[in-house]
Design a protein around this motif. Structure first.
Motif, PDB file in Angstrom:
ATOM      1  N   ALA A  68      -5.846  10.892  -9.586  1.00  0.00           N
ATOM      2  CA  ALA A  68      -6.320   9.517 -10.469  1.00  0.00           C
ATOM      3  C   ALA A  68      -5.757   8.535 -10.223  1.00  0.00           C
ATOM      4  CB  ALA A  68      -6.240  10.233 -11.701  1.00  0.00           C
ATOM      5  N   TRP A  69      -4.278   8.428  -9.828  1.00  0.00           N
ATOM      6  CA  TRP A  69      -3.647   7.423  -9.380  1.00  0.00           C
ATOM      7  C   TRP A  69      -3.984   6.689  -8.301  1.00  0.00           C
ATOM      8  CZ3 TRP A  69      -0.559   3.788 -11.108  1.00  0.00           C
ATOM      9  CH2 TRP A  69       0.048   3.073 -10.338  1.00  0.00           C
ATOM     10  N   GLN A  70      -4.513   7.272  -7.092  1.00  0.00           N
ATOM     11  CA  GLN A  70      -5.142   6.532  -6.303  1.00  0.00           C
ATOM     12  C   GLN A  70      -6.360   6.106  -6.432  1.00  0.00           C
ATOM     13  OE1 GLN A  70      -1.828   7.086  -4.178  1.00  0.00           O
ATOM     14  NE2 GLN A  70      -3.378   5.925  -3.338  1.00  0.00           N
ATOM     15  N   SER A  71      -7.332   6.629  -7.313  1.00  0.00           N
ATOM     16  CA  SER A  71      -8.551   5.793  -7.895  1.00  0.00           C
ATOM     17  C   SER A  71      -8.189   4.819  -8.467  1.00  0.00           C
ATOM     18  CB  SER A  71      -9.172   7.002  -8.586  1.00  0.00           C
ATOM     19  OG  SER A  71     -10.466   6.334  -9.124  1.00  0.00           O
ATOM     20  N   PHE A  72      -7.171   4.885  -9.526  1.00  0.00           N
ATOM     21  CA  PHE A  72      -6.738   3.791 -10.226  1.00  0.00           C
ATOM     22  C   PHE A  72      -6.422   2.441  -9.247  1.00  0.00           C
ATOM     23  CE2 PHE A  72      -3.359   1.220 -11.713  1.00  0.00           C
ATOM     24  CZ  PHE A  72      -3.779   0.550 -12.838  1.00  0.00           C
ATOM     25  N   MET A  73      -5.537   2.745  -8.371  1.00  0.00           N
ATOM     26  CA  MET A  73      -5.110   1.584  -7.435  1.00  0.00           C
ATOM     27  C   MET A  73      -6.144   1.198  -6.558  1.00  0.00           C
ATOM     28  SD  MET A  73      -1.978   0.924  -8.110  1.00  0.00           S
ATOM     29  CE  MET A  73      -2.013  -0.254  -6.791  1.00  0.00           C
ATOM     30  N   SER A  74      -7.035   2.149  -6.149  1.00  0.00           N
ATOM     31  CA  SER A  74      -8.285   1.627  -5.323  1.00  0.00           C
ATOM     32  C   SER A  74      -9.039   0.571  -6.275  1.00  0.00           C
ATOM     33  CB  SER A  74      -9.256   2.648  -4.712  1.00  0.00           C
ATOM     34  OG  SER A  74      -8.267   3.657  -3.994  1.00  0.00           O
ATOM     35  N   GLU A  92       0.748  -1.070   0.105  1.00  0.00           N
ATOM     36  CA  GLU A  92       0.042  -0.132   0.015  1.00  0.00           C
ATOM     37  C   GLU A  92       0.922   1.224  -0.015  1.00  0.00           C
ATOM     38  OE1 GLU A  92      -3.185   2.114   3.043  1.00  0.00           O
ATOM     39  OE2 GLU A  92      -3.336  -0.039   2.635  1.00  0.00           O
ATOM     40  N   THR A  93       1.832   1.206   0.669  1.00  0.00           N
ATOM     41  CA  THR A  93       2.714   2.405   1.064  1.00  0.00           C
ATOM     42  C   THR A  93       3.691   2.362  -0.472  1.00  0.00           C
ATOM     43  OG1 THR A  93       3.009   2.181   3.231  1.00  0.00           O
ATOM     44  CG2 THR A  93       4.719   3.491   2.134  1.00  0.00           C
ATOM     45  N   LEU A  94       4.091   1.425  -0.877  1.00  0.00           N
ATOM     46  CA  LEU A  94       4.900   1.270  -2.025  1.00  0.00           C
ATOM     47  C   LEU A  94       3.983   1.961  -3.257  1.00  0.00           C
ATOM     48  CD1 LEU A  94       7.563   0.218  -3.390  1.00  0.00           C
ATOM     49  CD2 LEU A  94       6.412  -1.909  -4.071  1.00  0.00           C
ATOM     50  N   MET A  95       2.857   1.732  -3.431  1.00  0.00           N
ATOM     51  CA  MET A  95       2.165   2.023  -4.533  1.00  0.00           C
ATOM     52  C   MET A  95       1.215   3.505  -4.426  1.00  0.00           C
ATOM     53  SD  MET A  95       2.442   0.135  -7.153  1.00  0.00           S
ATOM     54  CE  MET A  95       4.077   0.303  -6.809  1.00  0.00           C
ATOM     55  N   SER A  96       1.715   4.123  -3.248  1.00  0.00           N
ATOM     56  CA  SER A  96       1.042   5.473  -2.891  1.00  0.00           C
ATOM     57  C   SER A  96       1.457   6.752  -3.668  1.00  0.00           C
ATOM     58  CB  SER A  96       1.177   5.896  -1.411  1.00  0.00           C
ATOM     59  OG  SER A  96       2.561   6.043  -1.044  1.00  0.00           O
ATOM     60  N   ALA A  97       0.861   7.643  -4.171  1.00  0.00           N
ATOM     61  CA  ALA A  97       1.240   8.713  -4.903  1.00  0.00           C
ATOM     62  C   ALA A  97       2.357   9.219  -4.268  1.00  0.00           C
ATOM     63  CB  ALA A  97       0.255   9.432  -5.086  1.00  0.00           C
ATOM     64  N   GLU A  98       2.348   9.572  -3.106  1.00  0.00           N
ATOM     65  CA  GLU A  98       3.447  10.030  -1.987  1.00  0.00           C
ATOM     66  C   GLU A  98       4.751   9.429  -2.098  1.00  0.00           C
ATOM     67  OE1 GLU A  98      -0.627  11.351  -1.010  1.00  0.00           O
ATOM     68  OE2 GLU A  98       0.441   9.472  -0.901  1.00  0.00           O
TER      69      GLU A  98
END
Length: 176
Positions: free
Chosen positions: A81-87, A49-55
């Motif tokens: 949009a990235w966070q939405s894609f990952m969700s 989850e951290t690895l794929m976070s935008a931050e």
């Protein structure tokens, strides 16, 4: 750490457009310079989850860019949009239950084609490799021939097509 040499060569060609030729970093020097950044990533290996976070991705890309004296500021076109894609990805395809060949394909394609603004291929490849490692996959490798095939597949994975079917089920093996 020359396992990303073909990608480093691609980034070398990209940076030739940003700098005067006398300050362009060679592909071999790119591999040498990014080694400490990669080592830090491997040593701290955050959860998925951290690895794929935008931050986190933005920070990692910024570290790579500063290591390479890249004038372009690392960034996302749209971190929401990235966070939405990952969700959507984690809801539709659990990262641990869906084959890495599918998740890795989608994530690599989206980061490269739609979200990152600089060092797109290098950042995408290294982060997807790290993701695979958190999922107990083997370290990614790429050959010169594999780079050409990867770029062909990624060209279909971005706007306006968004079709990664050529990559599904073949990633990452067909690029070695």
């Amino acid at each position: 750490m020359r396992d990303v040499l073909p990608i480093a060569y691609f980034e070398h060609l990209q940076t030739a457009n940003w700098h005067a030729p006398e300050v362009t970093v060679s592909a071999h020097e790119i591999c040498d310079r990014i080694a400490p950044v990669r080592q830090r990533l491997e040593n701290q290996m955050p959860d998925t989850e951290t690895l794929m976070s935008a931050e986190f991705i933005l920070g990692f890309c910024s570290d790579l860019a500063s290591t390479l004296d890249n004038c372009n500021q690392a960034g996302f076109r749209n971190s929401e949009a990235w966070q939405s894609f990952m969700s959507e990805l984690t809801i539709e395809f659990s990262l641990r239950e869906t084959p890495f060949s599918e998740n890795g394909t989608y994530i690599l394609s989206q980061l490269f084609s739609s979200h990152l603004t600089t060092l797109r291929l290098l950042t995408s490849w290294l982060l997807v490799d790290a993701l695979g490692r958190t999922l107990n996959e083997q370290k990614l490798s790429i050959s010169q021939q594999g780079l050409g095939l990867l770029l062909t597949h990624l060209s279909n994975g971005g706007s306006p097509i968004y079709d990664v079917e050529d990559m599904r089920g073949k990633f990452p093996d067909c690029y070695q």
